[in-house]
Design a protein around this motif. Structure first.
Motif, PDB file in Angstrom:
ATOM      1  N   THR B  14      40.054  41.195  48.805  1.00  0.00           N
ATOM      2  CA  THR B  14      38.742  39.996  47.510  1.00  0.00           C
ATOM      3  C   THR B  14      38.628  38.452  47.633  1.00  0.00           C
ATOM      4  O   THR B  14      37.263  38.533  47.860  1.00  0.00           O
ATOM      5  CB  THR B  14      39.008  40.266  46.477  1.00  0.00           C
ATOM      6  OG1 THR B  14      39.521  41.801  46.285  1.00  0.00           O
ATOM      7  CG2 THR B  14      38.301  39.937  45.903  1.00  0.00           C
ATOM      8  N   THR B  15      39.428  38.543  48.482  1.00  0.00           N
ATOM      9  CA  THR B  15      39.812  37.340  49.079  1.00  0.00           C
ATOM     10  C   THR B  15      39.117  37.598  50.542  1.00  0.00           C
ATOM     11  O   THR B  15      37.830  36.458  50.632  1.00  0.00           O
ATOM     12  CB  THR B  15      41.370  36.813  48.953  1.00  0.00           C
ATOM     13  OG1 THR B  15      41.952  36.979  48.295  1.00  0.00           O
ATOM     14  CG2 THR B  15      40.851  35.217  49.865  1.00  0.00           C
ATOM     15  N   ILE B  50      34.040  44.198  41.378  1.00  0.00           N
ATOM     16  CA  ILE B  50      33.540  42.457  42.663  1.00  0.00           C
ATOM     17  C   ILE B  50      32.545  42.724  42.506  1.00  0.00           C
ATOM     18  O   ILE B  50      31.794  41.677  43.384  1.00  0.00           O
ATOM     19  CB  ILE B  50      34.903  42.388  43.328  1.00  0.00           C
ATOM     20  CG1 ILE B  50      35.967  42.386  42.119  1.00  0.00           C
ATOM     21  CG2 ILE B  50      34.808  41.362  43.967  1.00  0.00           C
ATOM     22  CD1 ILE B  50      37.565  42.849  42.934  1.00  0.00           C
ATOM     23  N   ALA B  51      32.140  43.724  43.771  1.00  0.00           N
ATOM     24  CA  ALA B  51      30.811  43.315  44.446  1.00  0.00           C
ATOM     25  C   ALA B  51      29.519  43.524  43.511  1.00  0.00           C
ATOM     26  O   ALA B  51      28.855  42.361  44.303  1.00  0.00           O
ATOM     27  CB  ALA B  51      30.752  45.059  45.255  1.00  0.00           C
ATOM     28  N   GLU B  52      29.737  43.948  42.415  1.00  0.00           N
ATOM     29  CA  GLU B  52      28.397  43.616  41.383  1.00  0.00           C
ATOM     30  C   GLU B  52      28.492  41.833  41.472  1.00  0.00           C
ATOM     31  O   GLU B  52      27.774  41.359  41.114  1.00  0.00           O
ATOM     32  CB  GLU B  52      29.031  44.272  40.691  1.00  0.00           C
ATOM     33  CG  GLU B  52      27.621  45.593  40.110  1.00  0.00           C
ATOM     34  CD  GLU B  52      28.108  45.783  38.425  1.00  0.00           C
ATOM     35  OE1 GLU B  52      28.673  47.233  38.244  1.00  0.00           O
ATOM     36  OE2 GLU B  52      28.391  44.994  37.309  1.00  0.00           O
ATOM     37  N   TYR B  53      29.648  41.428  41.188  1.00  0.00           N
ATOM     38  CA  TYR B  53      29.834  40.077  41.077  1.00  0.00           C
ATOM     39  C   TYR B  53      29.037  39.348  42.358  1.00  0.00           C
ATOM     40  O   TYR B  53      28.348  38.466  41.485  1.00  0.00           O
ATOM     41  CB  TYR B  53      31.724  39.566  40.597  1.00  0.00           C
ATOM     42  CG  TYR B  53      31.339  38.368  40.600  1.00  0.00           C
ATOM     43  CD1 TYR B  53      31.785  37.833  38.990  1.00  0.00           C
ATOM     44  CD2 TYR B  53      31.400  37.435  41.395  1.00  0.00           C
ATOM     45  CE1 TYR B  53      32.428  35.670  39.651  1.00  0.00           C
ATOM     46  CE2 TYR B  53      31.966  36.013  42.134  1.00  0.00           C
ATOM     47  CZ  TYR B  53      31.967  35.400  40.323  1.00  0.00           C
ATOM     48  OH  TYR B  53      32.667  33.785  40.650  1.00  0.00           O
ATOM     49  N   VAL B 177      47.016  33.452  51.613  1.00  0.00           N
ATOM     50  CA  VAL B 177      45.658  33.865  51.346  1.00  0.00           C
ATOM     51  C   VAL B 177      45.196  33.500  49.381  1.00  0.00           C
ATOM     52  O   VAL B 177      44.216  33.708  49.566  1.00  0.00           O
ATOM     53  CB  VAL B 177      46.109  35.546  51.284  1.00  0.00           C
ATOM     54  CG1 VAL B 177      45.028  36.903  50.426  1.00  0.00           C
ATOM     55  CG2 VAL B 177      46.613  36.319  52.810  1.00  0.00           C
ATOM     56  N   VAL B 178      46.148  33.908  49.078  1.00  0.00           N
ATOM     57  CA  VAL B 178      45.685  33.479  47.780  1.00  0.00           C
ATOM     58  C   VAL B 178      45.721  32.219  46.965  1.00  0.00           C
ATOM     59  O   VAL B 178      44.598  31.931  46.793  1.00  0.00           O
ATOM     60  CB  VAL B 178      46.945  33.486  46.437  1.00  0.00           C
ATOM     61  CG1 VAL B 178      46.609  33.458  45.071  1.00  0.00           C
ATOM     62  CG2 VAL B 178      47.100  35.205  46.158  1.00  0.00           C
ATOM     63  N   LYS B 179      46.228  31.157  47.605  1.00  0.00           N
ATOM     64  CA  LYS B 179      45.658  29.855  48.041  1.00  0.00           C
ATOM     65  C   LYS B 179      44.131  29.570  48.265  1.00  0.00           C
ATOM     66  O   LYS B 179      43.578  28.176  47.682  1.00  0.00           O
ATOM     67  CB  LYS B 179      46.707  29.019  48.810  1.00  0.00           C
ATOM     68  CG  LYS B 179      45.948  27.295  49.431  1.00  0.00           C
ATOM     69  CD  LYS B 179      46.365  26.266  49.264  1.00  0.00           C
ATOM     70  CE  LYS B 179      46.631  25.313  48.689  1.00  0.00           C
ATOM     71  NZ  LYS B 179      45.044  25.310  48.593  1.00  0.00           N
ATOM     72  N   LEU B 184      38.136  29.693  46.520  1.00  0.00           N
ATOM     73  CA  LEU B 184      37.132  29.761  46.737  1.00  0.00           C
ATOM     74  C   LEU B 184      36.935  30.216  45.226  1.00  0.00           C
ATOM     75  O   LEU B 184      35.134  31.026  45.596  1.00  0.00           O
ATOM     76  CB  LEU B 184      37.106  30.506  47.644  1.00  0.00           C
ATOM     77  CG  LEU B 184      37.415  30.788  49.332  1.00  0.00           C
ATOM     78  CD1 LEU B 184      37.416  31.720  50.369  1.00  0.00           C
ATOM     79  CD2 LEU B 184      35.443  29.999  50.126  1.00  0.00           C
ATOM     80  N   LYS B 185      37.235  30.180  44.450  1.00  0.00           N
ATOM     81  CA  LYS B 185      36.904  30.861  43.136  1.00  0.00           C
ATOM     82  C   LYS B 185      36.953  32.105  43.115  1.00  0.00           C
ATOM     83  O   LYS B 185      35.751  32.686  42.507  1.00  0.00           O
ATOM     84  CB  LYS B 185      36.061  29.901  42.778  1.00  0.00           C
ATOM     85  CG  LYS B 185      36.109  28.365  42.827  1.00  0.00           C
ATOM     86  CD  LYS B 185      34.785  27.823  41.773  1.00  0.00           C
ATOM     87  CE  LYS B 185      35.935  26.105  41.900  1.00  0.00           C
ATOM     88  NZ  LYS B 185      36.634  25.916  41.616  1.00  0.00           N
ATOM     89  N   VAL B 186      37.744  32.852  43.805  1.00  0.00           N
ATOM     90  CA  VAL B 186      37.919  34.446  44.400  1.00  0.00           C
ATOM     91  C   VAL B 186      37.510  34.819  42.658  1.00  0.00           C
ATOM     92  O   VAL B 186      39.034  34.228  42.393  1.00  0.00           O
ATOM     93  CB  VAL B 186      38.886  34.786  45.071  1.00  0.00           C
ATOM     94  CG1 VAL B 186      39.040  36.510  44.379  1.00  0.00           C
ATOM     95  CG2 VAL B 186      38.135  34.973  46.668  1.00  0.00           C
ATOM     96  N   PRO B 187      37.710  35.671  42.083  1.00  0.00           N
ATOM     97  CA  PRO B 187      37.581  36.246  40.495  1.00  0.00           C
ATOM     98  C   PRO B 187      38.706  38.037  40.427  1.00  0.00           C
ATOM     99  O   PRO B 187      38.365  38.768  40.464  1.00  0.00           O
ATOM    100  CB  PRO B 187      35.986  36.854  40.521  1.00  0.00           C
ATOM    101  CG  PRO B 187      36.185  37.467  41.361  1.00  0.00           C
ATOM    102  CD  PRO B 187      35.910  36.629  42.399  1.00  0.00           C
TER     103      PRO B 187
END
Lengths: 229, 229
Positions: B14-15, B50-53, B177-179, B184-187
């Motif tokens: 997702t990142t 997430i794809a929808e987001y 990666v999480v940083k 990037l404001k990943v949901p």
């Protein structure tokens, strides 16, 4: 040792299968045939008969969904016609780019699928029948030496060294492959090569031309084109 | 330029997707999610949300048939239980061999499938979220640097140089990666990581442990484990 053979039912992979049976014994050989939406589903029928002939385990996989978006002329949903010319002439027309019968990364996908299955079934070796003529001039970049080396490395490393690929014909011409097969008494009368899905081989597509030439160079009539033996 | 992202619905991919959207624009990004018979089908649901987001094209592929013969503990047909221990402890028990949640050559198969689709759709790049922690100690040999290099070569060469793989996190830890994703404001509240197919994350499997640690190292509460925000 157990071996998984990537097996299309054509001349090259059937020779490969014959070699594997001779080397490892039929009880240690599994053949894997893949449907990918090709026009010539006759090769799947052929693979079934040949697997029966050898008395080996035969697995069948349908990966057609993956090629939904491809307009490769080999696929049944494509409206493009299969070129009725030699690969040399086709390459001259594409300027060295992959020919219209190049199925996107097909060999990579088949080898990766074979690796997943081989590891699961405890097969330490994947056999497949890529040979020097296929790669010539980049007609099929996923048949080249460089591709094979990289893919073999990926499978050996990515399997945790549980499985490796062997392509015994990679330095040989198709004629040399047929020579090996004739010595092994491979049942070429059961094989299917033609890219068109007709009742009989068209005799005009790239693979028909190559096949005829390979037998001619061995001074043998191709038993796959003989109707009355 | 168009890009295909291998997308599981977990933290790493997702990142990766968030990065691809930021770099190339959502109209140029296609995500590919693969079902392979895993117990945690919740990740497929997560990937859809997430794809929808992000408002991107989302393709879905079912390759479960390929893993019919595997007894990997991650698969729904396997009776083996998913180890509730860190990867370090699991590796100590396997003597450095792949852990029981290693799905045979999964990443190789996913990348090969992605290559076939990417070439068909004119995507020049495949993005995927392998990172340094995955490969540590050979827990997943198909996440190692050496595997990635070989597989990337195989795809670049085997596609006739039409397509290459980029693994932007390959030198980074999961915490790093999480940083990137937090910036990037990943949901992350929509992502799913746990290997068990339960309603809520188990908090005990290797991937739950890794995920919690990655957020902890960033001084952040994992939004995926918070029920009431």
């Amino acid at each position: 040792m157990k071996v998984l053979v990537l097996f299309s039912g054509g001349v090259d992979s059937t020779t490969c299968l014959g070699m594997a049976v001779a080397q490892y014994g039929k009880e240690n050989v599994t053949a894997l045939s893949v449907s990918y939406g090709q026009k010539h589903t006759k090769e799947i029928e052929a693979s079934r008969k040949i697997a029966e002939y050898y008395g080996i385990e035969h697995l069948y996989l349908n990966l057609a969904e993956i090629f939904t978006y491809s307009n490769c002329s080999l696929l049944s949903h494509s409206e493009r016609e299969i070129p009725q010319e030699s690969y040399a002439r086709q390459l001259a027309m594409t300027g060295g780019k992959p020919v219209s019968t190049y199925v996107p990364f097909r060999n990579g996908l088949f080898l990766a699928s074979a690796a997943s299955i081989a590891i699961s079934k405890g097969c330490e070796v994947i056999y497949y029948g890529a040979h020097a003529d296929d790669a010539a001039g980049n007609a099929y970049p996923d048949c080249s030496d460089a591709f094979n080396r990289a893919m073999n490395d990926a499978i050996f490393i990515g399997s945790g060294r549980q499985c490796k690929v062997e392509a015994p014909f990679v330095g040989l011409t198709k004629a040399q492959v047929v020579k090996i097969g004739l010595d092994l008494k491979v049942p070429y009368e059961l094989t299917w090569s033609c890219y068109e899905g007709q009742e009989n081989p068209c005799g005009k597509c790239g693979t028909c031309i190559d096949r005829a030439e390979a037998f001619r160079l061995n001074g043998v009539v191709d038993p796959g084109t003989v109707k009355e033996l």
